[in-house]
Design a protein around this motif. Structure first.
Motif, PDB file in Angstrom:
ATOM      1  N   LEU A 131      95.001  62.110  48.566  1.00 48.74           N
ATOM      2  CA  LEU A 131      93.702  61.477  48.822  1.00 48.74           C
ATOM      3  C   LEU A 131      93.083  62.031  50.105  1.00 48.74           C
ATOM      4  O   LEU A 131      91.884  62.339  50.144  1.00 48.74           O
ATOM      5  N   LEU A 132      93.902  62.180  51.143  1.00 44.37           N
ATOM      6  CA  LEU A 132      93.386  62.658  52.428  1.00 44.37           C
ATOM      7  C   LEU A 132      92.893  64.101  52.324  1.00 44.37           C
ATOM      8  O   LEU A 132      91.773  64.414  52.733  1.00 44.37           O
ATOM      9  N   PHE A 133      93.734  64.969  51.752  1.00 39.81           N
ATOM     10  CA  PHE A 133      93.335  66.378  51.618  1.00 39.81           C
ATOM     11  C   PHE A 133      92.100  66.513  50.740  1.00 39.81           C
ATOM     12  O   PHE A 133      91.153  67.227  51.054  1.00 39.81           O
ATOM     13  N   GLY A 134      92.140  65.797  49.601  1.00 36.85           N
ATOM     14  CA  GLY A 134      91.030  65.895  48.655  1.00 36.85           C
ATOM     15  C   GLY A 134      89.745  65.383  49.262  1.00 36.85           C
ATOM     16  O   GLY A 134      88.680  66.011  49.142  1.00 36.85           O
ATOM     17  N   TRP A 135      89.861  64.302  49.966  1.00 40.75           N
ATOM     18  CA  TRP A 135      88.679  63.679  50.568  1.00 40.75           C
ATOM     19  C   TRP A 135      88.124  64.605  51.665  1.00 40.75           C
ATOM     20  O   TRP A 135      86.914  64.850  51.736  1.00 40.75           O
ATOM     21  N   ALA A 136      89.020  65.154  52.471  1.00 37.08           N
ATOM     22  CA  ALA A 136      88.587  66.024  53.559  1.00 37.08           C
ATOM     23  C   ALA A 136      87.907  67.280  53.010  1.00 37.08           C
ATOM     24  O   ALA A 136      86.953  67.781  53.595  1.00 37.08           O
ATOM     25  N   ASN A 137      88.414  67.795  51.885  1.00 37.19           N
ATOM     26  CA  ASN A 137      87.880  69.056  51.375  1.00 37.19           C
ATOM     27  C   ASN A 137      86.766  68.869  50.346  1.00 37.19           C
ATOM     28  O   ASN A 137      85.979  69.783  50.119  1.00 37.19           O
ATOM     29  N   SER A 138      86.710  67.713  49.677  1.00 42.72           N
ATOM     30  CA  SER A 138      85.657  67.481  48.688  1.00 42.72           C
ATOM     31  C   SER A 138      84.491  66.724  49.306  1.00 42.72           C
ATOM     32  O   SER A 138      83.393  66.728  48.767  1.00 42.72           O
ATOM     33  N   GLY A 139      84.749  66.039  50.379  1.00 43.50           N
ATOM     34  CA  GLY A 139      83.692  65.267  51.019  1.00 43.50           C
ATOM     35  C   GLY A 139      83.506  63.892  50.401  1.00 43.50           C
ATOM     36  O   GLY A 139      82.768  63.071  50.931  1.00 43.50           O
ATOM     37  N   SER A 140      84.176  63.649  49.269  1.00 49.47           N
ATOM     38  CA  SER A 140      84.102  62.308  48.674  1.00 49.47           C
ATOM     39  C   SER A 140      85.344  62.108  47.818  1.00 49.47           C
ATOM     40  O   SER A 140      86.182  63.003  47.712  1.00 49.47           O
ATOM     41  N   LEU A 141      85.446  60.922  47.214  1.00 50.96           N
ATOM     42  CA  LEU A 141      86.601  60.663  46.356  1.00 50.96           C
ATOM     43  C   LEU A 141      86.269  60.899  44.884  1.00 50.96           C
ATOM     44  O   LEU A 141      87.028  60.511  44.003  1.00 50.96           O
ATOM     45  N   ASN A 142      85.137  61.526  44.624  1.00 46.15           N
ATOM     46  CA  ASN A 142      84.765  61.801  43.229  1.00 46.15           C
ATOM     47  C   ASN A 142      85.815  62.690  42.562  1.00 46.15           C
ATOM     48  O   ASN A 142      86.208  63.705  43.120  1.00 46.15           O
ATOM     49  N   GLY A 143      86.222  62.281  41.400  1.00 47.46           N
ATOM     50  CA  GLY A 143      87.176  63.111  40.660  1.00 47.46           C
ATOM     51  C   GLY A 143      88.608  62.953  41.128  1.00 47.46           C
ATOM     52  O   GLY A 143      89.494  63.673  40.658  1.00 47.46           O
ATOM     53  N   ALA A 144      88.824  62.037  42.040  1.00 45.71           N
ATOM     54  CA  ALA A 144      90.178  61.885  42.593  1.00 45.71           C
ATOM     55  C   ALA A 144      91.178  61.470  41.517  1.00 45.71           C
ATOM     56  O   ALA A 144      92.359  61.798  41.604  1.00 45.71           O
ATOM     57  N   MET A 145      90.706  60.746  40.518  1.00 45.53           N
ATOM     58  CA  MET A 145      91.639  60.228  39.514  1.00 45.53           C
ATOM     59  C   MET A 145      91.890  61.224  38.377  1.00 45.53           C
ATOM     60  O   MET A 145      92.799  61.027  37.577  1.00 45.53           O
ATOM     61  N   THR A 146      91.113  62.274  38.319  1.00 46.53           N
ATOM     62  CA  THR A 146      91.390  63.300  37.316  1.00 46.53           C
ATOM     63  C   THR A 146      92.732  63.963  37.675  1.00 46.53           C
ATOM     64  O   THR A 146      92.990  64.247  38.846  1.00 46.53           O
ATOM     65  N   ASP A 147      93.514  64.245  36.705  1.00 47.10           N
ATOM     66  CA  ASP A 147      94.845  64.881  36.926  1.00 47.10           C
ATOM     67  C   ASP A 147      95.802  64.052  37.780  1.00 47.10           C
ATOM     68  O   ASP A 147      96.804  64.572  38.270  1.00 47.10           O
ATOM     69  N   ILE A 148      95.503  62.769  37.947  1.00 47.85           N
ATOM     70  CA  ILE A 148      96.372  61.940  38.791  1.00 47.85           C
ATOM     71  C   ILE A 148      97.777  61.815  38.189  1.00 47.85           C
ATOM     72  O   ILE A 148      98.740  61.525  38.893  1.00 47.85           O
ATOM     73  N   TYR A 149      97.886  62.097  36.869  1.00 44.67           N
ATOM     74  CA  TYR A 149      99.217  62.022  36.235  1.00 44.67           C
ATOM     75  C   TYR A 149     100.205  62.976  36.890  1.00 44.67           C
ATOM     76  O   TYR A 149     101.413  62.812  36.778  1.00 44.67           O
ATOM     77  N   LYS A 150      99.670  63.987  37.605  1.00 44.81           N
ATOM     78  CA  LYS A 150     100.590  64.925  38.263  1.00 44.81           C
ATOM     79  C   LYS A 150     101.396  64.242  39.373  1.00 44.81           C
ATOM     80  O   LYS A 150     102.503  64.676  39.701  1.00 44.81           O
ATOM     81  N   VAL A 151     100.829  63.168  39.920  1.00 50.02           N
ATOM     82  CA  VAL A 151     101.601  62.374  40.896  1.00 50.02           C
ATOM     83  C   VAL A 151     102.794  61.727  40.179  1.00 50.02           C
ATOM     84  O   VAL A 151     103.897  61.661  40.722  1.00 50.02           O
ATOM     85  N   GLY A 152     102.540  61.296  38.946  1.00 50.62           N
ATOM     86  CA  GLY A 152     103.635  60.729  38.139  1.00 50.62           C
ATOM     87  C   GLY A 152     104.689  61.782  37.835  1.00 50.62           C
ATOM     88  O   GLY A 152     105.894  61.492  37.885  1.00 50.62           O
ATOM     89  N   TYR A 153     104.232  63.018  37.556  1.00 50.69           N
ATOM     90  CA  TYR A 153     105.190  64.109  37.339  1.00 50.69           C
ATOM     91  C   TYR A 153     106.071  64.281  38.577  1.00 50.69           C
ATOM     92  O   TYR A 153     107.258  64.537  38.476  1.00 50.69           O
ATOM     93  N   PHE A 154     105.424  64.163  39.736  1.00 54.84           N
ATOM     94  CA  PHE A 154     106.202  64.344  40.959  1.00 54.84           C
ATOM     95  C   PHE A 154     107.278  63.273  41.087  1.00 54.84           C
ATOM     96  O   PHE A 154     108.373  63.543  41.570  1.00 54.84           O
ATOM     97  N   PHE A 155     106.958  62.068  40.638  1.00 56.38           N
ATOM     98  CA  PHE A 155     107.963  60.994  40.720  1.00 56.38           C
ATOM     99  C   PHE A 155     109.202  61.347  39.899  1.00 56.38           C
ATOM    100  O   PHE A 155     110.327  61.249  40.376  1.00 56.38           O
ATOM    101  N   ILE A 156     108.984  61.790  38.662  1.00 61.66           N
ATOM    102  CA  ILE A 156     110.185  62.074  37.855  1.00 61.66           C
ATOM    103  C   ILE A 156     110.856  63.360  38.328  1.00 61.66           C
ATOM    104  O   ILE A 156     112.073  63.504  38.229  1.00 61.66           O
ATOM    105  N   LEU A 157     110.083  64.272  38.912  1.00 60.73           N
ATOM    106  CA  LEU A 157     110.707  65.453  39.526  1.00 60.73           C
ATOM    107  C   LEU A 157     111.621  65.022  40.683  1.00 60.73           C
ATOM    108  O   LEU A 157     112.738  65.525  40.843  1.00 60.73           O
TER     109      LEU A 157
END
Lengths: 265, 295
Positions: A131-157
């Motif tokens: 969220l921090l990196f994305g927000w800093a580089n995108s300027g907003s939280l738009n689209g933050a939830m797209t591909d969020i399943y990759k965080v879930g992938y990280f959990f099982i990894l």
């Protein structure tokens, strides 16, 4: 179960190695990614090096990139898992825990809970960083939830990497040897093995080896792009890799459990 | 009354080595049960098995008439082989883990630390402790939460003479308060002073077990001396009721039937024309019994 975790926490909260390795994970992971997002780290090196990645930290790409690098840094926590467990064997505190009234299984489940809890914490941390990196580089939280399943992938990894560490620690019982084997396997042996297997199978079944099955969930981001330009080769679906990871976690659990039940302590 | 611990036919093999062979005995409630044996006789292996850190190759055991083993262990304070604690934690914090695992409160943590003389050093890390202090902490941990039973494996290891005496007094006191105490040791002196029951092991075999007075009964012998030792020996060999004569260190040792008293020996010898210069009834010590059994 929560009581088991509470006692694991009592064991860890004053253990310096725990804090140092957790701290390294929490500090170096964002620093490293900051290096890419700020253009400090480049492929080719020097001032003329190519920077593929300055745009990689906007939403939604940030999840894939952070996740990929975190899949390396999670090894710090695997080592921590190995050290915590081999310490119990070295100082025979595992015996004491049982003598004091835990069953062998409770001792094991305390460690399993630790794997789950540390994976959950690492995942939450990754989510916040994203969220921090994305927000800093995108300027907003738009689209933050797209591909969020990759965080879930990280959990099982994480479950896979920490579970593998736990399994090795129980099997080998010596921290130096277990860490050495972990590195040798994860960096070299597994690659060798899946290279060999994939050469002889129609589909890349070698990718389903223990750690690789999770690495496939969070691949090198631009490698995905490069692959899409190459002639189509048959691949396995993400759900296959998720299932593969789950099965390996179950194997670690059953193997660890059996070893602890059947062995003199 | 159900025994506190019942051991039935326990065997243990390490590869080709038979560490325990078909060992069976019961530990009655309220006893101080000494498990004796030379180094390597299987004492620690036996305790390791009944505490579930080692797996028996055969046989069974029951705590409290068949309670689930992990529930039973929560009511047993144990010290097995070496004191095992988290080396980076203080005595104080280590006891919190012990209490947590036992499911007991921390009310008596200070009292226990005082009891084993570690109160002043409670905040020092375990790794800074001397061997004796580590041993004291282990005993303290065993006492935490007032368990019904104590299992102490070589509890006086590493302690100075004052510490050994303290532990002996502590064991007596706890036994009076109703604790059942199982104690493994090769220091017979210590055990003899406190035990009500003994089991003697040698190379994994149980040689003898039971109440101390039964194990040691009928084993008294009479020591005599006279001016002519050879004549004395010859006369006593003829005496009815004498089982065994041993001449050593210029003393004749007479092992005889229980009905024969020292005065009988005295009058018998006098009637045969021998005047005794020395006459002592020797109670057999656990030590001599032990050496006799295990040699």
């Amino acid at each position: 179960m929560i009581e088991l975790l509470r006692i694991e926490w009592l064991k860890l909260k004053q253990y310096r190695t725990f804090w140092v390795l957790m701290g390294l994970f929490m500090i170096v992971l964002p620093l490293w990614n900051y290096g890419f997002s700020a253009g400090l780290l480049k492929f080719g090196g020097g001032k003329k090096g190519v920077n593929f990645l300055t745009s990689a930290y906007t939403f939604p790409e940030v999840w894939g990139h952070l996740g990929f690098w975190a899949s390396y840094f999670i090894m710090f926590l695997s080592f921590l898992m190995i050290i915590i467990n081999t310490n119990e064997f070295t100082f025979r505190t595992n015996r004491q825990n049982v003598i004091d009234g835990w069953s062998r299984l409770q001792f094991f489940h305390g460690k399993v809970m630790l794997v789950v809890a540390m994976s959950a914490l690492a995942t939450i941390y990754l989510f916040v960083l994203g969220l921090l990196f994305g927000w800093a580089n995108s300027g907003s939280l738009n689209g933050a939830m797209t591909d969020i399943y990759k965080v879930g992938y990280f959990f099982i990894l994480s479950l896979n990497y920490l579970g593998f560490g736990l399994f090795l620690a129980i099997w080998i019982r010596k921290s130096g040897l277990a860490i050495g084997l972990f590195l040798m396997y994860s960096l070299f042996l597994e690659h060798l093995c899946y290279g060999i297997i994939n050469r002889f199978t129609v589909k890349p079944y070698g990718n389903l080896l223990p750690l690789q099955s999770s690495d496939e969930l969070l691949p090198l981001p631009w490698a995905t792009m490069a692959k899409s330009l190459l002639p189509v080769e048959s691949t396995l679906s993400m759900s296959t890799y998720v299932l593969g990871t789950m099965i390996w976690c179950l194997v670690y659990y059953l193997a660890g459990r059996t070893m602890l039940q059947k062995r003199d302590w | 009354m159900k025994p506190i611990l019942s051991i039935q036919g326990i065997s243990k093999k390490y590869g080709f080595i038979q560490a325990l062979k078909d060992v069976s005995f019961d530990v009655p409630e309220g006893s101080v049960y000494g498990i004796l044996g030379p180094n390597g006789s299987g004492k620690t292996t036996l305790l390791g098995i009944v505490l579930d850190v080692l797996l028996a190759s055969g046989g069974t055991y029951q705590w409290f008439g068949g309670m689930r083993p992990e529930d039973a262990r929560k009511q047993i304070g144990s010290l097995l082989e070496t004191p095992n604690f988290y080396h980076y934690l203080s005595a104080y914090d280590n006891l919190e883990i012990t209490a947590g695992i036992r499911g007991k409160g921390l009310d008596d943590r200070i009292a226990v630390l005082k009891q084993v003389g570690l109160f002043e050093r409670r905040d020092s890390k375990f790794l800074t402790y001397s061997l004796g202090m580590k041993q004291r902490l282990a005993i303290g941990a065993a006492l935490l939460g007032k368990p019904k039973v104590l299992v102490l494996d070589e509890p006086t290891n590493g302690l100075d003479p004052a510490g050994i005496a303290e532990i002996r007094e502590l064991i007596k006191k706890l036994n009076k308060e109703g604790y059942t105490i199982i104690i493994a040791s090769h220091l017979l002196d210590e055990v003899e002073k406190v035990c009500t029951h003994v089991a003697i092991l040698k190379k994994g075999n149980l040689l003898v077990q039971g109440p101390v007075d039964v194990v040691l009964s009928n084993e008294d012998h009479i020591e005599v001396r006279a001016a002519d030792m050879e004549a004395l020996k010859a006369v006593l060999e003829e005496m009815p009721g004498v089982k065994k004569i041993r001449l050593a260190d210029n003393t004749v040792g007479v092992l005889c039937e229980a009905y024969i008293r020292p005065e009988d020996v005295n009058s018998y010898c006098f009637n045969k024309g021998i005047v005794l210069s020395h006459l002592v009834l020797k109670k057999q010590s656990l030590e001599s019994k032990f050496i006799e059994l295990t040699k």
